[in-house]
Scaffold this active site. Structure first.
Site, PDB file in Angstrom:
ATOM      1  N   ARG A  59      12.345  12.111  22.316  1.00  0.00           N
ATOM      2  CA  ARG A  59      11.855  12.097  23.702  1.00  0.00           C
ATOM      3  C   ARG A  59      10.430  11.579  23.820  1.00  0.00           C
ATOM      4  NH1 ARG A  59      13.069  18.324  24.368  1.00  0.00           N
ATOM      5  NH2 ARG A  59      12.086  18.150  22.321  1.00  0.00           N
ATOM      6  N   HIS A  69       2.921  16.537  21.116  1.00  0.00           N
ATOM      7  CA  HIS A  69       3.557  16.842  22.407  1.00  0.00           C
ATOM      8  C   HIS A  69       3.862  18.331  22.494  1.00  0.00           C
ATOM      9  CE1 HIS A  69       7.859  17.222  21.027  1.00  0.00           C
ATOM     10  NE2 HIS A  69       7.348  16.618  19.972  1.00  0.00           N
TER      11      HIS A  69
HETATM   12 ZN    ZN Z   1       7.706  17.049  18.000  1.00  0.00          ZN
END
Ligand code: ZN
Length: 200
Positions: A46, A98
């Site tokens: 992602r 992230h």
């Molecule tokens: Zn990650």
């Protein structure tokens, strides 16, 4: 029947579209790459480097692994950094973590995950360095988010401490190392404000 035909179909469609928008794009790009950025990010599907910063092929040199870790003895990552700095002369190295990182989450669990635990050990070390600050956070999600940030800070330090980056700065090469974090929920990047330029 062709195996994974839909991916080849996607590829042909993609190449046709780019060629239509910019005739000669691939021909020109095949002759040389001249990226200004090295992206060190998580392997998470992602968090695709080029898409997030909306750059076409040729603009960003990329290294990804689980939880965007820069290990002092990882020849793979170090070779990428060396090539990017010494051959491609990138001006910016971006370490991008992230929130919601599975690698960070797994590193915080006590259960065993097999081989990958050896890799996640590096993140457990980051936790250990900042135990006091992290243990003071009550909310588990907030605590994980903080470790995601602290991991980026740590990996930026690790990039700065590589012989490649130290030598580049010692010889006056213009090079900045940045720490960013990406949020899956809104697709937005945030600069953690820890940019290092070698000027102390
Ligand atoms: Zn990650």
């Amino acid at each position: 029947m062709k195996i994974l035909k839909h991916l080849f179909d996607n590829n042909r469609e993609w190449a046709r579209r780019i060629e239509r928008e910019q005739p000669g794009f691939f021909e020109t790009l095949s002759k040389q790459q001249n990226p200004k950025y090295l992206w060190i990010g998580c392997a998470d599907s992602r968090v695709p480097a080029n898409e997030i910063i909306n750059l076409p092929p040729g603009e960003v040199f990329v290294h990804r692994n689980i939880a965007n870790v820069v290990v002092h003895t990882d020849l793979n990552c170090l070779s990428v950094i060396q090539y990017a700095v010494e051959i491609l002369s990138v001006k910016h190295i971006i370490v991008c973590g992230h929130y919601g990182c599975g690698g960070i989450r797994s590193a915080m669990e006590t259960s065993s995950h097999g081989l990958i635990d050896n890799w996640l050990r590096h993140i457990r070390d980051v936790y250990r360095f900042h135990r006091e600050q992290l243990d003071a956070i009550q909310d588990p999600r907030e605590q994980r988010d903080k470790l995601c940030e602290l991991n980026v800070v740590e990996q930026v330090q690790n990039v700065c401490n590589t012989t490649v980056v130290r030598n580049a700065w010692a010889s006056g090469q213009q090079l900045a190392v940045h720490g960013w974090i990406y949020r899956l929920e809104d697709g937005l990047l945030r600069d953690l404000g820890i940019t290092a330029t070698g000027n102390g």
